[in-house]
Design an enzyme around this catalytic site. Sequence first.
Site, mmCIF file in Angstrom:
data_model
loop_
_atom_site.group_PDB
_atom_site.id
_atom_site.type_symbol
_atom_site.label_atom_id
_atom_site.label_comp_id
_atom_site.label_asym_id
_atom_site.label_seq_id
_atom_site.Cartn_x
_atom_site.Cartn_y
_atom_site.Cartn_z
ATOM 1 N N HIS A 212 0.824 -1.196 0.000
ATOM 2 C CA HIS A 212 0.000 0.000 0.000
ATOM 3 C C HIS A 212 0.866 1.258 0.000
ATOM 4 O O HIS A 212 0.622 2.213 -0.733
ATOM 5 C CB HIS A 212 -0.945 -0.031 1.209
ATOM 6 C CG HIS A 212 -1.939 1.076 1.208
ATOM 7 N ND1 HIS A 212 -2.212 1.827 2.310
ATOM 8 C CD2 HIS A 212 -2.708 1.562 0.221
ATOM 9 C CE1 HIS A 212 -3.123 2.731 1.999
ATOM 10 N NE2 HIS A 212 -3.445 2.586 0.739
ATOM 11 N N HIS A 216 1.386 4.115 -3.285
ATOM 12 C CA HIS A 216 1.218 5.567 -3.217
ATOM 13 C C HIS A 216 2.532 6.324 -3.480
ATOM 14 O O HIS A 216 2.524 7.547 -3.550
ATOM 15 C CB HIS A 216 0.606 5.966 -1.879
ATOM 16 C CG HIS A 216 -0.863 5.628 -1.803
ATOM 17 N ND1 HIS A 216 -1.828 6.363 -2.453
ATOM 18 C CD2 HIS A 216 -1.521 4.623 -1.184
ATOM 19 C CE1 HIS A 216 -3.022 5.830 -2.222
ATOM 20 N NE2 HIS A 216 -2.862 4.772 -1.460
ATOM 21 N N HIS A 243 -7.586 -0.099 -4.849
ATOM 22 C CA HIS A 243 -8.317 -0.092 -3.578
ATOM 23 C C HIS A 243 -9.545 -0.997 -3.637
ATOM 24 O O HIS A 243 -9.905 -1.636 -2.655
ATOM 25 C CB HIS A 243 -8.689 1.342 -3.182
ATOM 26 C CG HIS A 243 -7.493 2.154 -2.771
ATOM 27 N ND1 HIS A 243 -6.812 2.957 -3.642
ATOM 28 C CD2 HIS A 243 -6.847 2.255 -1.582
ATOM 29 C CE1 HIS A 243 -5.785 3.527 -3.011
ATOM 30 N NE2 HIS A 243 -5.783 3.118 -1.764
ATOM 31 N N GLU A 349 -9.721 11.038 -5.446
ATOM 32 C CA GLU A 349 -8.532 10.847 -4.590
ATOM 33 C C GLU A 349 -8.142 12.089 -3.808
ATOM 34 O O GLU A 349 -7.847 11.937 -2.620
ATOM 35 C CB GLU A 349 -7.345 10.333 -5.435
ATOM 36 C CG GLU A 349 -6.169 9.998 -4.551
ATOM 37 C CD GLU A 349 -4.981 9.410 -5.287
ATOM 38 O OE1 GLU A 349 -4.910 9.456 -6.504
ATOM 39 O OE2 GLU A 349 -4.115 8.916 -4.583
ATOM 40 N N HIS A 364 -11.082 11.430 -0.717
ATOM 41 C CA HIS A 364 -10.277 10.351 -0.124
ATOM 42 C C HIS A 364 -9.264 10.891 0.881
ATOM 43 O O HIS A 364 -9.186 10.429 2.014
ATOM 44 C CB HIS A 364 -9.572 9.579 -1.238
ATOM 45 C CG HIS A 364 -8.470 8.699 -0.767
ATOM 46 N ND1 HIS A 364 -7.144 9.049 -0.888
ATOM 47 C CD2 HIS A 364 -8.481 7.504 -0.132
ATOM 48 C CE1 HIS A 364 -6.397 8.082 -0.363
ATOM 49 N NE2 HIS A 364 -7.179 7.138 0.099
ATOM 50 N N HIS A 368 -9.134 10.375 5.031
ATOM 51 C CA HIS A 368 -7.989 9.882 5.807
ATOM 52 C C HIS A 368 -7.660 10.845 6.941
ATOM 53 O O HIS A 368 -7.401 10.444 8.079
ATOM 54 C CB HIS A 368 -6.763 9.726 4.895
ATOM 55 C CG HIS A 368 -6.652 8.363 4.268
ATOM 56 N ND1 HIS A 368 -5.952 7.343 4.843
ATOM 57 C CD2 HIS A 368 -7.170 7.863 3.128
ATOM 58 C CE1 HIS A 368 -6.024 6.257 4.070
ATOM 59 N NE2 HIS A 368 -6.770 6.555 3.019
ATOM 60 N N HIS A 404 -12.822 2.957 2.577
ATOM 61 C CA HIS A 404 -12.647 2.610 1.169
ATOM 62 C C HIS A 404 -13.853 1.876 0.593
ATOM 63 O O HIS A 404 -14.113 1.949 -0.603
ATOM 64 C CB HIS A 404 -11.330 1.865 0.945
ATOM 65 C CG HIS A 404 -10.186 2.820 0.755
ATOM 66 N ND1 HIS A 404 -9.952 3.439 -0.439
ATOM 67 C CD2 HIS A 404 -9.281 3.311 1.628
ATOM 68 C CE1 HIS A 404 -8.925 4.265 -0.307
ATOM 69 N NE2 HIS A 404 -8.494 4.207 0.941
HETATM 70 CU CU LIG Z 1 -4.523 3.887 -0.379
#
Ligand SMILES: [Cu+2]
Length: 672
Positions: A212, A216, A243, A349, A364, A368, A404
């Site tokens: 993961h 990124h 994802h 995103e 997204h 987070h 997600h």
């Molecule tokens: Cu991710």
Amino acid sequence: MARFALTLIACTLVVAVAATPADQEFLTKQKEIVKLLNKVHELNFYQDQATIGKDWDPLAHLDSYKNVRVVKELVKELKNGKLIKRGEIFNLFNEEHRREMILLFETLFFAKDWDTFHKTACWARDKINEGQFVYALSVATLHRADTRGIRLPPAYETYPHLFVTSQVIHEAYAAKMRQEPAVIHMNFTGTVRNPEQRVAYFGEDVGMNSHHAVFHMDWPFWWNEEKYGLTKDRKGELFWYMHHQLITRFDAERLSNDLNEVEALHWDKPIVEGFYPQTTYRKGGEFPARPDNFMFHDLKDHRVADLEAYEERIREAISAGVIFDAHDPNTFISLNNTEGIDKLGAIIEASSCSINPSFYGSLHNLGHIILGRVVDPLGKFGMPPGVMEHFETATRDPAFFRLHKHIDNIFKEHKDSLVPYTHEELDVEGVDIKNVEVDDLVTYFEDFDIDMLNALDDAAGLTDVDIKARVQRLNHKPFGIKIIANSAAEKTVTVRLFLAPKYDWYGREVPLDIQRWKFIELDKFAVKLTAGENAIVRKSSESSVTIPDPVSTHDLRKLVDDAIAGTATLEVDKDVRHCGVPDRLLLPKGKTNGMKYTMFVMLSDFEEDKVNDLPHDYEYGGFVSYCGTINHKYPDKKPMGWPLDRKICKDSFHDVTNMYFRDVEIKFEHTH
Ligand SMILES: [Cu+2]
Ligand SMILES: *[C@@H]1O[C@H](CO)[C@@H](O)[C@H](O)[C@H]1NC(C)=O
Ligand SMILES: *[C@@H]1O[C@H](CO)[C@@H](O)[C@H](O)[C@H]1NC(C)=O
């Protein structure tokens, strides 16, 4: 009756492998990068690099950089004490931290040659925050043309704190004080009283965490295509698909452990599962814990209402089938085509490719951040960032998958709005799958040791001793599949291989149109069929979604030294990166008495799928499905997840002889 000659296609024999033995120049680079990433929390232990770093003055060599402005800016901010200090926690989601890191990345990336790049890295190594340094150096190494193929040490060895529990760190220190080698058994977080604990082996798998984190790095949301001159082909779509696949895999693990599929998160409902990470930053305290049933709160700088508004706009765009262009309010961009998902991914995103970031926000990333700070939203207690604010640690928290799932559902609304594929689009004339044979599918747990060397500060008079953290991880026995297919003529086909649970948590058989969204992609590759009957043989280790275990730092160092001395060979593949689900996790766990899954095999015309003139068996580093490639276009023209990504209109899947469904069973074997 015509008799078909049985042609056996063993993929391993014909694959165009891009790996070649490393030359001395490459080996030097490899060695230097590993040295730079050694014990990053302390000053550089290697005197040669430290001296180069002390002597280097970027301002005295401005013509060695392609972009002078960023170099000047970085040096100025460093001189003025504006950058975050070494020892502080670097948080990529923090705009200021990120801006500084990008200055360093660009300085490294725009260095005109290896020599300048190397000197700049040595210079930054002891001056700039180690979190920013590791991230910027890693992304630069992955993207520079002259460092292609360099192997980075596994993230869990560069930064063990983000991967092991605090208990392990304490015990490791104690062992070091005693100067005794030790193997410390690490448990997953939580207790048996917490049902989520049953799938902690997946979210806390160090290979999964690394995958993961590296994904990124390969596909940074802050990537600037024009400035860096490197296009990120189908980045938005890949964000969705990688994802999406994490979710389908997580759900398959849950069903294997008698848990229902993960529920999507809602901004206005409590986050039912709390989470106690049991991990500690090296400096700066424990990762914050979250009690059960916590509500979302506004942060100082972000409101939950903004999140809801962005989401509303995105969903409106999906139902209207168009998005607003930022540059021209009268222009609409259609989502009703195969590229729609890519644009949508960039918006959600949100990456720097987002068509309209001020209108669609950054769902997204904000999700987070708001989850990461949920227990100290106003910074009243000065808590450090939560696990959700690092890609290395995010999957440890069950809320990661809930977030997600929520995002995945938004993507699904879009895919569901598209016209289903027709029989004609799916059918390949003259190609006919007769049978698919699958070896026994068996999973088990095994021990794995993580080297703790980098976790411990050096203390005067104490030498390093061998200290390992031992974790349990899921693995499976190697298996092969054999596809028997007839072809009317010689033809190159793309083979797609998927797997999904056959029954839901209630024990009901899942109808195909619902199941389609739950398929795990196991593999995708191209083969040439001869006229007549063919046997396509493929091994699990060849899968295009997984990578083998990375070489440990210790072994990598030795391999490089031996290769420099001429006693060993280091193979370099310029397309290889570090993204990819660990080999071991290719199959979900299944159950002791066997768990039923549906396997789906689909052959399509490679000529329609190909994006370039490379041979059909070109390797691309071997794990392109979830990770794409850095130097090529995504090597498949079809939408990711095709043909299961759109609604299935019943008749269209009937009598398509180039597709094949069969049941398989996965058995879990207790090893202890
Ligand atoms: Cu991710
Ligand atoms: C793991 O759990 C066992 C049994 O509950 C316990 O004895 C051991 O101390 C734990 N190890 C760590 C590192 O927490
Ligand atoms: C989307 O495009 C297809 C043709 O590609 C068309 O048949 C369909 O009606 C369009 N849908 C909408 C909502 O415009």
